[in-house]
Scaffold this motif. Structure first.
Motif, short mmCIF file in Angstrom:
data_model
loop_
_atom_site.label_atom_id
_atom_site.label_comp_id
_atom_site.label_asym_id
_atom_site.label_seq_id
_atom_site.Cartn_x
_atom_site.Cartn_y
_atom_site.Cartn_z
N GLY A 80 0.78 -1.22 0.00
CA GLY A 80 0.00 0.00 0.00
C GLY A 80 0.81 1.28 0.00
O GLY A 80 0.33 2.33 0.42
N ARG A 81 2.01 1.20 -0.52
CA ARG A 81 2.87 2.39 -0.55
C ARG A 81 2.22 3.51 -1.35
O ARG A 81 1.61 3.28 -2.41
CB ARG A 81 4.22 2.03 -1.16
CG ARG A 81 5.21 3.19 -1.21
CD ARG A 81 6.46 2.80 -1.99
NE ARG A 81 7.40 3.92 -2.06
CZ ARG A 81 8.50 4.02 -1.32
NH1 ARG A 81 8.82 3.06 -0.48
NH2 ARG A 81 9.28 5.07 -1.44
N THR A 82 2.37 4.74 -0.88
CA THR A 82 1.91 5.91 -1.63
C THR A 82 3.04 6.92 -1.87
O THR A 82 2.89 7.82 -2.70
CB THR A 82 0.77 6.63 -0.87
OG1 THR A 82 1.22 6.99 0.44
CG2 THR A 82 -0.46 5.72 -0.76
N THR A 83 4.15 6.76 -1.16
CA THR A 83 5.28 7.69 -1.29
C THR A 83 6.03 7.45 -2.59
O THR A 83 6.20 6.30 -3.03
CB THR A 83 6.26 7.49 -0.11
OG1 THR A 83 5.55 7.59 1.12
CG2 THR A 83 7.37 8.53 -0.14
N ASP A 84 6.51 8.52 -3.22
CA ASP A 84 7.28 8.42 -4.45
C ASP A 84 8.52 7.54 -4.26
O ASP A 84 9.14 7.53 -3.18
CB ASP A 84 7.75 9.80 -4.91
CG ASP A 84 6.61 10.74 -5.26
OD1 ASP A 84 5.47 10.25 -5.38
OD2 ASP A 84 6.87 11.95 -5.40
N LEU A 85 8.89 6.83 -5.31
CA LEU A 85 10.12 6.04 -5.31
C LEU A 85 10.97 6.46 -6.50
O LEU A 85 10.49 6.51 -7.64
CB LEU A 85 9.81 4.54 -5.39
CG LEU A 85 11.03 3.61 -5.42
CD1 LEU A 85 11.78 3.67 -4.10
CD2 LEU A 85 10.61 2.17 -5.72
N HIS A 86 12.25 6.75 -6.26
CA HIS A 86 13.18 7.17 -7.31
C HIS A 86 14.20 6.06 -7.54
O HIS A 86 14.81 5.56 -6.60
CB HIS A 86 13.89 8.46 -6.91
CG HIS A 86 12.99 9.64 -6.79
ND1 HIS A 86 12.86 10.58 -7.80
CD2 HIS A 86 12.14 10.03 -5.80
CE1 HIS A 86 11.99 11.51 -7.42
NE2 HIS A 86 11.53 11.19 -6.22
N ILE A 87 14.37 5.70 -8.81
CA ILE A 87 15.32 4.66 -9.19
C ILE A 87 16.37 5.26 -10.12
O ILE A 87 16.03 5.86 -11.14
CB ILE A 87 14.62 3.48 -9.87
CG1 ILE A 87 13.63 2.81 -8.89
CG2 ILE A 87 15.64 2.46 -10.38
CD1 ILE A 87 12.82 1.70 -9.50
N TYR A 88 17.63 5.09 -9.75
CA TYR A 88 18.75 5.60 -10.53
C TYR A 88 19.52 4.42 -11.10
O TYR A 88 19.85 3.47 -10.38
CB TYR A 88 19.69 6.43 -9.64
CG TYR A 88 19.00 7.55 -8.89
CD1 TYR A 88 19.12 8.87 -9.31
CD2 TYR A 88 18.23 7.28 -7.75
CE1 TYR A 88 18.49 9.90 -8.61
CE2 TYR A 88 17.59 8.30 -7.06
CZ TYR A 88 17.73 9.60 -7.49
OH TYR A 88 17.09 10.61 -6.80
N GLY A 89 19.81 4.48 -12.40
CA GLY A 89 20.54 3.37 -13.00
C GLY A 89 20.79 3.61 -14.48
O GLY A 89 20.35 4.63 -15.04
N PRO A 90 21.49 2.69 -15.13
CA PRO A 90 21.82 2.86 -16.55
C PRO A 90 20.59 2.98 -17.44
O PRO A 90 19.51 2.47 -17.11
CB PRO A 90 22.61 1.58 -16.86
CG PRO A 90 23.13 1.11 -15.55
CD PRO A 90 22.07 1.47 -14.55
N LYS A 91 20.77 3.65 -18.55
CA LYS A 91 19.69 3.74 -19.54
C LYS A 91 19.23 2.34 -19.91
O LYS A 91 20.03 1.45 -20.17
CB LYS A 91 20.19 4.47 -20.79
CG LYS A 91 19.10 4.70 -21.84
CD LYS A 91 19.61 5.55 -22.99
CE LYS A 91 18.56 5.71 -24.08
NZ LYS A 91 17.33 6.34 -23.58
N GLY A 92 17.92 2.15 -19.94
CA GLY A 92 17.33 0.84 -20.18
C GLY A 92 16.60 0.30 -18.97
O GLY A 92 15.73 -0.57 -19.09
#
Length: 301
Positions: A80-92
């Motif tokens: 039930g997460r509502t908080t934003d999640l940021h993912i950093y990684g290589p293109k693709g």
């Protein structure tokens, strides 16, 4: 600053070892670094709250650093997460995760932001009031980055006895903590050093996995407090390390020495070896402050 190792072995997961994933707690922020298969299980075992993870950093698109990501992203929704999640990684990485979510009809209950990386130069990719994160370009079989996490300096500590002695009004306290000098009514300038104490020095953590021995990273990680550097092989397999673009424990220690790091943490061990103590022994012939990462181990710095 606290580092929790969820997994630190190379290639495939086993019943007794897990692939790369770790959690860095710095300035009251939790950063998940790499997300090998089984990461969410390890998060539970180590009693790390899923809800406190808002930023995930993926070094490269090899399975032992990535295959746990879709499961973790999906579980966040199921909880039930509502908080934003940021993912950093290589293109693709965006295409990879969104395709899985699309085909499984498992769209997230929260906003998912991807920050795809392509630069082969070090760059700042995250910054807030307390922490800065920049990439460490590594040399591996696919595009790969390490990450340098650096605390921003705290404000100076107020010397209450000194400000009371000079009868300085409370309205000036914040200016003093920000490093400002104070001019008294008679024109006397009181230097900030007489009114404050130095804050705790900011800490830094460098994550370097996977990479062949690469001195190009030295200017980026110079004087780092803690360096995690892959040590897939022992020096007896140095030829294999070169062939697969990995490092030996001795090479990791050499990087730590040349970078003037305060502490070295070894990890990403090949499972060909019966134990890991030999990695520490080899590294200590070059660099004295060596710690061995292992699944479920935490270090506080």
């Amino acid at each position: 600053m606290k580092l929790t190792i969820l997994g630190c072995y190379a290639a495939t997961p086993r019943t007794i070892t897990n692939p790369t994933s770790q959690v860095l707690e710095i300035k009251n922020r939790l950063f998940l670094i790499d997300c090998g298969e089984g990461t969410q299980v390890q998060l539970r075992k180590n009693k790390i709250k899923f809800s406190k993870i808002n930023h995930i950093f993926i070094s490269h698109l090899h399975g032992d650093h990535l295959y746990g990501l879709i499961g973790t992203v999906s579980t966040f929704s199921l909880l039930g997460r509502t908080t934003d999640l940021h993912i950093y990684g290589p293109k693709g990485i965006k295409e990879l995760i969104l395709l899985q979510l699309k085909l499984t009809e498992s769209w997230t209950t929260y906003s998912l932001f991807f920050h795809e990386l392509e630069s082969k130069e070090s760059e700042v990719i995250f910054e807030d009031k307390k922490v800065v994160v920049r990439t460490i370009p590594l040399k591996h079989r696919v595009y790969t980055n390490g990450y340098l996490f650096t605390e921003k300096p705290d404000e100076r500590k107020l010397n209450v006895e000194a400000v009371q002695r000079y009868d300085i009004h409370v309205a000036y306290y914040q200016k003093i903590k920000n490093g400002g000098d104070i001019t008294l009514d008679d024109g006397t300038v009181i230097e900030n050093e007489k009114l404050t104490f130095d804050p705790i020095p900011p800490k830094s953590y460098a994550f370097c996995s996977d990479t062949v021995y690469n001195e190009n990273i030295l200017p980026i990680i110079e004087n780092v407090d803690v360096l995690y550097h892959e040590s897939t092989f022992l020096e007896s397999e140095a030829t294999l390390a070169q062939k697969t673009l990995h490092s030996t424990a001795k090479e990791a220690a050499t990087i730590a020495l040349k970078a003037n790091a305060k502490q070295l943490v070894l990890g990403h061990y090949s499972t060909r070896y019966e134990g890991i103590e030999s990695f520490k022994e080899e590294a200590e012939t070059i660099f004295s402050n060596v710690l061995l990462a292992d699944d479920g181990v935490s270090f506080e710095f």
